[in-house]
Design an enzyme around this catalytic site. Structure first.
Site, PDB file in Angstrom:
ATOM      1  CG  HIS A  53     -92.285  -7.164 -45.731  1.00 40.49           C
ATOM      2  ND1 HIS A  53     -92.165  -5.797 -45.780  1.00 40.49           N
ATOM      3  CD2 HIS A  53     -93.030  -7.507 -46.815  1.00 40.49           C
ATOM      4  CE1 HIS A  53     -92.813  -5.322 -46.837  1.00 40.49           C
ATOM      5  NE2 HIS A  53     -93.336  -6.339 -47.482  1.00 40.49           N
ATOM      6  CG  ASN A 125     -94.855  -1.669 -49.041  1.00 42.13           C
ATOM      7  OD1 ASN A 125     -94.464  -2.407 -48.146  1.00 42.13           O
ATOM      8  ND2 ASN A 125     -95.170  -2.115 -50.248  1.00 42.13           N
TER       9      ASN A 125
END
Length: 484
Positions: A53, A125
């Site tokens: 990320h 997510n």
């Protein structure tokens, strides 16, 4: 004097244009502290990027609870009428900080709620599931998504080798290779807590829960061809879209909903409700409206507020708690540990991570400690006789019955159905999207060894024979095109 330039210690700067030298053409003196400080700060302008990320965008907003779900939870943040400030960070997963926004990848959807009972972080997510269900495999999985240490190139071979050796990944792989693998923007995708969490009400009753955020902007995705054109023109397409939308007052919104499962339902569930690779069927566990999330303010400093934002599922509040989800249990440790390494041991004292409530504890010393933790004189240990902060058993959670044996239980022995969820998703895809799914998979298999492709096709057959047939045809087409 207004706007006086000074050093980090507040000392006035007389000349910010020239180094201190021994003569007009002489060497620089070691005593030029201003020069040394500027160079030292430049060397440290970049903290280690996130292992995953790394590329992300952020915004502030508000969660408003419009429905009464008090029968499920006592959490103040989830009571009807409550409005809570939040900070959200969207991200890609596999790429580095300089990766393009419009790449085929899962998107991170991490939210920090600044509640009256401390920070609650929901770190999920844009997909309801994940590739694996046991945290011990997470480093292995991420290694397949990062660069080969020998070639320093991304490896399709490694990715497909891992996925085909871990068939619980097939549902998530199908999502990734479908149209939803490349959202057109962060505003045009759903968000999910993904894991199973628990809610606890005022009576001490526990309910298992899944968190959902449904975009009001509608789902929009890009094909590989469309994404290639976007990336060629703008590698920061998602960042630009989010910032500009908020800047002009077009505030994105998501409907906040939950799924609920009672403890009795979980005990009798035909699948493991704590398995991150599985979904809860909406027909059995319908979505319950809770509220709306609105993003309405851009950060003022990207590094301070987005890059240093630190999220962890370990941050919960009374009325919200964990579950036996193996991946969640691993992330409870892994996430805050990564932030201590990346930013510093007292990263919670940074403004973007700081709760709105007073923090009272016995953490002393350590780098980055700005002294914002309140401590009574003589009370730097616990228990003490000087009125220092003390525990309160009113916040104890109800007991949770767990297995009596300790072992490394094989997660694949627990109802090893890797294909039903992927089949359900595949069956609802329109024909044109199925065709794109086949070609997306074929393109992602460029350079993958034949025996791994064969293993993948065997798995696709178990999902649906036409799935395997479609991918096989797309692979043959790719070969023909490459041979011309």
């Amino acid at each position: 004097m207004a706007n006086l330039l000074n050093t980090a210690s507040g000392n006035p700067v007389a000349d910010n244009q020239n180094s201190l030298t021994a003569g007009a053409r002489g060497p620089v003196l070691l005593q030029d502290y201003q020069l040394l400080e500027k160079l030292a700060f430049q060397n440290r302008e970049r903290i280690p990027e996130r292992t995953v990320h790394a590329k992300g965008s952020g915004a502030y907003g508000e969660l408003e609870i419009t429905e009464d779900i008090s029968k499920y939870t006592k959490a103040s943040v989830l009571q009807k009428g409550e409005k809570t400030k939040l900070f959200i960070r969207f991200s890609t997963v596999a790429g580095e900080a300089g990766a393009a926004d419009a790449e085929r990848d899962v998107r991170g959807f991490a939210i920090k709620f600044y509640t009256k009972e401390g920070n609650w972080d929901l770190v999920g997510n844009n997909t309801p599931t994940f590739f694996i269900k046991d945290g011990i495999k997470f480093p292995d999985f991420i290694h397949t998504q990062k660069r080969d240490p020998r070639t320093h190139l991304r490896s399709n071979n490694a990715a497909w080798d891992f996925w085909t050796l871990n068939p619980e990944a097939l549902h998530q792989v199908t999502i990734l290779m479908s149209d939803r693998g490349i959202p057109a923007s962060y505003r045009h995708m759903h968000g999910f807590g993904s894991h199973t969490y628990s809610l606890i009400n005022a009576k001490g009753e526990r309910f298992w829960v899944k968190f959902h955020f449904k975009t009001r902007q509608g789902i929009k995705n890009l094909t590989n061809e469309e994404a290639a054109k976007v990336i060629a023109a703008d590698r920061e397409s998602h960042q630009r879209d989010l910032y500009n939308s908020i800047d002009k007052g077009d505030f994105p919104k998501w409907d906040f909903k939950i799924q609920i499962m009672t403890e009795e339902q979980a005990n009798n569930c035909k699948f493991n409700p704590f398995d991150l690779t599985k979904i809860w069927p909406h027909a059995d566990y319908p979505l319950i409206p809770v509220g709306v999330m609105t993003l309405n303010k851009n950060p003022e400093n990207y590094f301070n507020e987005v890059e240093q934002a630190a999220f962890s599922p370990s941050n919960i509040v009374p009325g919200i708690s964990y579950s036996p989800d193996r991946m969640l249990q691993a992330r409870i440790f892994s996430y805050p540990d990564a932030q201590r390494y990346r930013i510093g041991v007292h990263y919670q004292q940074l403004d973007v991570n700081k709760p709105i409530v007073d923090v009272n504890n016995y953490y002393v010393g350590g780098s980055m400690n700005n002294g914002s933790y309140k401590q009574e004189p003589h009370a730097y240990y616990e228990p003490n006789s000087f009125g220092g902060p003390a525990e309160s058993k009113t916040y104890l959670e109800p007991n949770l019955a767990i297995g009596s044996e300790v072992a490394r239980f094989n997660h694949r022995d627990d109802i090893a159905d890797y294909y039903t969820d992927a089949r359900s998703l595949y069956n609802i895809l329109p024909t044109d999207e199925k065709n794109r799914l086949y070609s997306n998979i074929a393109e992602s298999m460029d350079g993958v060894e034949d025996f791994i492709i064969k293993r993948a096709l065997d798995h696709f057959e178990k999902i649906d024979m036409t799935y395997a047939t479609g991918v096989k045809a797309a692979l043959e087409k790719c070969k023909c095109c490459c041979s011309k």
